[in-house]
Design a protein around this motif. Sequence first.
Motif, mmCIF file in Angstrom:
data_model
loop_
_atom_site.group_PDB
_atom_site.id
_atom_site.type_symbol
_atom_site.label_atom_id
_atom_site.label_comp_id
_atom_site.label_asym_id
_atom_site.label_seq_id
_atom_site.Cartn_x
_atom_site.Cartn_y
_atom_site.Cartn_z
ATOM 1 N N THR A 1 0.873 -1.161 0.000
ATOM 2 C CA THR A 1 0.000 0.000 0.000
ATOM 3 C C THR A 1 0.913 1.214 0.000
ATOM 4 O OG1 THR A 1 -1.817 1.139 1.060
ATOM 5 C CG2 THR A 1 -0.277 0.069 2.524
ATOM 6 N N ALA A 2 0.442 2.339 -0.434
ATOM 7 C CA ALA A 2 1.310 3.515 -0.514
ATOM 8 C C ALA A 2 0.773 4.645 0.346
ATOM 9 C CB ALA A 2 1.462 3.957 -1.955
ATOM 10 N N GLN A 3 0.251 4.319 1.528
ATOM 11 C CA GLN A 3 -0.315 5.340 2.391
ATOM 12 C C GLN A 3 0.635 5.626 3.548
ATOM 13 O OE1 GLN A 3 -3.102 6.807 1.330
ATOM 14 N NE2 GLN A 3 -2.981 5.411 -0.393
ATOM 15 N N TYR A 4 1.283 6.768 3.522
ATOM 16 C CA TYR A 4 2.122 7.210 4.624
ATOM 17 C C TYR A 4 2.253 8.719 4.531
ATOM 18 C CZ TYR A 4 5.986 7.364 1.235
ATOM 19 O OH TYR A 4 6.776 7.633 0.156
ATOM 20 N N LYS A 5 2.699 9.353 5.626
ATOM 21 C CA LYS A 5 2.847 10.803 5.637
ATOM 22 C C LYS A 5 4.296 11.254 5.638
ATOM 23 C CE LYS A 5 -1.579 11.667 7.681
ATOM 24 N NZ LYS A 5 -2.374 12.142 8.747
ATOM 25 N N ARG B 1 13.090 3.458 3.109
ATOM 26 C CA ARG B 1 12.802 4.371 4.222
ATOM 27 C C ARG B 1 11.932 3.695 5.265
ATOM 28 N NH1 ARG B 1 11.222 7.154 -0.255
ATOM 29 N NH2 ARG B 1 12.749 8.576 -1.091
ATOM 30 N N TYR B 2 12.125 4.108 6.510
ATOM 31 C CA TYR B 2 11.282 3.696 7.620
ATOM 32 C C TYR B 2 10.131 4.700 7.702
ATOM 33 C CZ TYR B 2 9.653 2.729 12.331
ATOM 34 O OH TYR B 2 8.877 2.431 13.409
ATOM 35 N N ILE B 3 8.903 4.223 7.710
ATOM 36 C CA ILE B 3 7.747 5.106 7.761
ATOM 37 C C ILE B 3 7.543 5.592 9.194
ATOM 38 C CG2 ILE B 3 5.240 5.262 7.457
ATOM 39 C CD1 ILE B 3 5.576 3.209 5.171
ATOM 40 N N LEU B 4 7.595 6.897 9.372
ATOM 41 C CA LEU B 4 7.437 7.494 10.693
ATOM 42 C C LEU B 4 5.979 7.615 11.085
ATOM 43 C CD1 LEU B 4 10.148 10.244 10.246
ATOM 44 C CD2 LEU B 4 10.375 8.078 11.468
ATOM 45 N N LYS B 5 5.122 8.001 10.114
ATOM 46 C CA LYS B 5 3.669 8.100 10.359
ATOM 47 C C LYS B 5 2.926 8.084 9.046
ATOM 48 C CE LYS B 5 4.122 13.059 10.937
ATOM 49 N NZ LYS B 5 3.754 14.209 11.621
#
Length: 170
Positions: free
Chosen positions: A32-36, A166-170
């Motif tokens: 999925t490509a949902q991150y901020k 990358r690590y997703i932060l939020k």
Amino acid sequence: MNYSIFSSPSLRKLSILLAACCLFLAYPDKLTAQYKSALGVRLGLPNSVSYKQFIKAGQAVEVYVGTRSIYLNASLAYQVHKALKGTPIDGLNWYAGAGISMIVLNLGNGDVRFQDPFYSFQAYLGLDYAFEEIPVNLSIDWVPTVFRGNRSYNRIFWGTGNLSIRYILK
């Protein structure tokens, strides 16, 4: 200069990137490509630390700082993300954008020449994924670059690209 298709670092990176895409295409339910925002590495020219922040839906800013043996690079990019239609992967995005970098030279003897920086302007075209079950984002892109500075650095490079993890932060 003699350029072999197999000896080009850019083409080797592109091959790795395409192999990674094939792996992810085999497991579409995991993506999925949902991150901020996300923090990680950008592997390419140069290898960099990358931070990506979405400022609006589908609009991101990426800042990255990297080094190579003879230079230090700081870059800022604006990217527009869109869903890639017609694929079996829900959430697969493509993106396009533009950016600018400032480069300072390191002469290899510890002397950094800040008085003679040069600049580059980039275009970005890439694919962006985020795992659903783990907070990891992967991007691959093609980054044609125009260098502007003193006479020895006025060049266009068409074969540059990057793989970002990358690590997703939020």
